[in-house]
Design an enzyme around this catalytic site. Structure first.
Site, PDB file in Angstrom:
ATOM      1  N   GLU A   1       0.834  -1.206   0.000  1.00 19.75           N
ATOM      2  CA  GLU A   1       0.000   0.000   0.000  1.00 19.75           C
ATOM      3  C   GLU A   1       0.866   1.251   0.000  1.00 19.75           C
ATOM      4  O   GLU A   1       1.843   1.343   0.748  1.00 19.75           O
ATOM      5  CB  GLU A   1      -0.894  -0.041   1.246  1.00 19.75           C
ATOM      6  CG  GLU A   1      -2.327   0.270   0.969  1.00 19.75           C
ATOM      7  CD  GLU A   1      -3.004  -0.721   0.012  1.00 19.75           C
ATOM      8  OE1 GLU A   1      -3.107  -0.410  -1.187  1.00 19.75           O
ATOM      9  OE2 GLU A   1      -3.436  -1.786   0.488  1.00 19.75           O
TER      10      GLU A   1
ATOM     11  N   ASP B   1       2.963   2.207  -4.850  1.00 21.52           N
ATOM     12  CA  ASP B   1       2.956   2.345  -6.323  1.00 21.52           C
ATOM     13  C   ASP B   1       3.564   3.667  -6.771  1.00 21.52           C
ATOM     14  O   ASP B   1       4.402   3.694  -7.679  1.00 21.52           O
ATOM     15  CB  ASP B   1       1.553   2.102  -6.920  1.00 21.52           C
ATOM     16  CG  ASP B   1       0.449   3.033  -6.453  1.00 21.52           C
ATOM     17  OD1 ASP B   1       0.671   3.828  -5.511  1.00 21.52           O
ATOM     18  OD2 ASP B   1      -0.646   2.968  -7.051  1.00 21.52           O
TER      19      ASP B   1
ATOM     20  N   SER C   1     -13.676   3.716  -9.551  1.00 24.19           N
ATOM     21  CA  SER C   1     -13.320   4.682 -10.604  1.00 24.19           C
ATOM     22  C   SER C   1     -12.408   4.046 -11.644  1.00 24.19           C
ATOM     23  O   SER C   1     -12.591   4.250 -12.855  1.00 24.19           O
ATOM     24  CB  SER C   1     -12.713   5.953 -10.011  1.00 24.19           C
ATOM     25  OG  SER C   1     -11.724   5.647  -9.083  1.00 24.19           O
TER      26      SER C   1
ATOM     27  N   GLU D   1      -7.439   9.921 -14.657  1.00 23.36           N
ATOM     28  CA  GLU D   1      -7.692  10.216 -13.236  1.00 23.36           C
ATOM     29  C   GLU D   1      -6.794  11.352 -12.741  1.00 23.36           C
ATOM     30  O   GLU D   1      -7.236  12.252 -12.040  1.00 23.36           O
ATOM     31  CB  GLU D   1      -7.453   8.939 -12.419  1.00 23.36           C
ATOM     32  CG  GLU D   1      -7.833   9.100 -10.986  1.00 23.36           C
ATOM     33  CD  GLU D   1      -8.590   7.907 -10.435  1.00 23.36           C
ATOM     34  OE1 GLU D   1      -8.986   7.013 -11.203  1.00 23.36           O
ATOM     35  OE2 GLU D   1      -8.769   7.886  -9.219  1.00 23.36           O
TER      36      GLU D   1
ATOM     37  N   ASP E   1      -4.271   0.709  -9.400  1.00 17.90           N
ATOM     38  CA  ASP E   1      -5.671   0.330  -9.592  1.00 17.90           C
ATOM     39  C   ASP E   1      -5.984   0.067 -11.060  1.00 17.90           C
ATOM     40  O   ASP E   1      -6.645  -0.921 -11.411  1.00 17.90           O
ATOM     41  CB  ASP E   1      -6.594   1.421  -9.041  1.00 17.90           C
ATOM     42  CG  ASP E   1      -6.387   1.644  -7.550  1.00 17.90           C
ATOM     43  OD1 ASP E   1      -5.724   0.797  -6.924  1.00 17.90           O
ATOM     44  OD2 ASP E   1      -6.867   2.650  -7.029  1.00 17.90           O
TER      45      ASP E   1
END
Ligand code: GAF
Length: 393
Positions: free
Chosen positions: A43, A46, A138, A170, A182
């Site tokens: 987490e 990235d 999203s 995004e 994502d």
């Protein structure tokens, strides 16, 4: 996971088709489905050029689409009474289309900016991916729209370039400074596998993740915690990591090996920065260790790594909230092998690795802990790794 929808609700693909035919009085040329995702571990790594290990959920967003003359895009969604309609001028002005329509306009913008002749289109969206739960609703919308427009227009769009384009939508149009995880997950995941992604060069390895064979399950629990200041806190964590990399003289925190962590921490000016860096560096190592265990078929042994990841997010990166910590503690106390928050933080979901026969008991224990503290009851889902984005037959 979706409160309020009756159990016998029509399949999401049928709902998208019905939305198209009722909205436009025509049949769609095709339907494209993109999943939500959970991140098994890794987490806030990235955007630090590090490692992540997400897998796709069986919950999907489906876009039914057909061509429309000129540079015009009309989008209907089952969550909105009125369609969103925009042309090239709005698509070419980041931020001009707002709300859920912004993700669609953002995809058109990113494609046009990359030089693609985006076909005009009519679209209808239906989704089973809960909104605002940190399961990438999203990214699922972006991926389904991107794939639909690419197919409708016959665009030469290599699969490996698609996540960056969706991420551009995004970052550049909607204005959320997210990383590449994502969009990569929803576009590139495979059924039965977790996606080991190197976020620097975007190379991937599909890691078999056969929970059934191991007699295990992943329970995803939506904390229902309101997202408090999530956008601003995400951006400030990202900025802190980038500042720390500068101070350490490395391109990104990925370049700090865990063996050099103590020496790196000694060179940082304050305790908060040290804790942020420690999270990212140790989290990258936990992803690699998880991958090693999965490659060796030692699935139950990843539990402690998941729990250590949670502690690091709670104590060092400071992105958890009381509902989330309560859910993790209750799941562990009820016998989960490991549990952690998944996603960007400040709400969203936790995942718990449980014996297949312990799923209900763990879910019940979390609900009881919530009731005791007066939190809104959580919702749960058992997740098996599902396929990435596809065109439906
Ligand atoms: C959100 C972002 F969109 C991802 O890019 C990633 O940073 C994640 O938070 C945290 O790991 O989902």
């Amino acid at each position: 996971m979706t409160p309020g929808r009756p159990a016998a609700a029509p399949d999401v693909a049928d709902r998208a088709t019905a939305g198209f035919s009722q909205g436009y009085d025509a049949q769609p040329a095709g339907r494209w489905a993109a999943p939500g995702r959970v991140n098994l571990i890794g987490e806030h790594t990235d955007y630090n050029d590090g490692f992540v290990l997400p897998f796709a959920l069986p919950l999907r967003t489906v876009v039914a689409a057909g061509p429309q003359p000129g540079e015009r895009w009309t989008v209907r969604s089952e969550i909105a009474d009125r369609p969103v309609d925009f042309g090239a001028a709005e698509a070419d002005s980041p931020g001009r289309v707002t709300g859920w329509g912004g993700y669609v306009a953002g995809v058109v913008w990113a494609l046009r900016e990359a030089g693609y002749a985006v076909p005009g289109a009519r679209l209808a969206i239906a989704s089973d991916v809960p909104l605002g739960s940190g399961l990438s609703s999203s990214a699922a919308l972006e991926a389904a729209v991107l794939t639909a427009l690419a197919d409708l227009g016959g665009l030469d769009l290599p699969a490996a370039h698609r996540p960056r384009l969706a991420q551009r939508a995004e970052n550049g149009y909607v204005g959320a400074p997210t990383g590449i995880m994502d969009q990569s997950a929803v576009l590139r995941c495979r059924a039965g596998h977790a996606l080991f992604l190197d976020c620097r060069d975007e190379s991937v390895e599909h890691i078999p993740f056969d929970l059934d064979a191991a007699g295990l399950a992943i329970l995803v629990i939506d904390s229902r915690a309101p997202h408090r200041h999530a956008d601003g806190e995400y951006a400030s964590r990202r900025a802190a990591c980038e500042r720390a990399a500068d101070l350490l003289g490395v391109p990104a925190l990925r370049d700090v090996p865990v063996a050099d962590l103590d020496a790196a921490l000694d060179r940082l000016p304050d305790d908060e920065t040290r804790r942020r860096v420690r999270h990212v560096v140790t989290e990258n190592q936990r992803v690699r260790d998880t991958v090693e265990l999965l490659r060796a078929g030692r699935v139950p042994e990843i539990g402690p790594l998941l729990t250590a990841s949670h502690a690091s997010m709670r104590d060092d990166f400071e992105i958890t909230v009381p509902e989330i910590d309560t859910a993790v503690e209750a799941a562990l106390a009820a016998g989960a092998l490991g549990a952690r928050m998944t996603g960007g933080g400040f709400g969203g979901c936790i995942l718990a690795l449980v014996g297949a026969d312990r799923s209900d008991a763990v879910a019940t224990a979390v609900r009881a802990a919530y009731a005791e503290r007066g939190f809104t009851a959580p919702t749960t889902l058992t997740a098996l790794p599902a396929p990435g984005t596809t065109r439906l037959p």
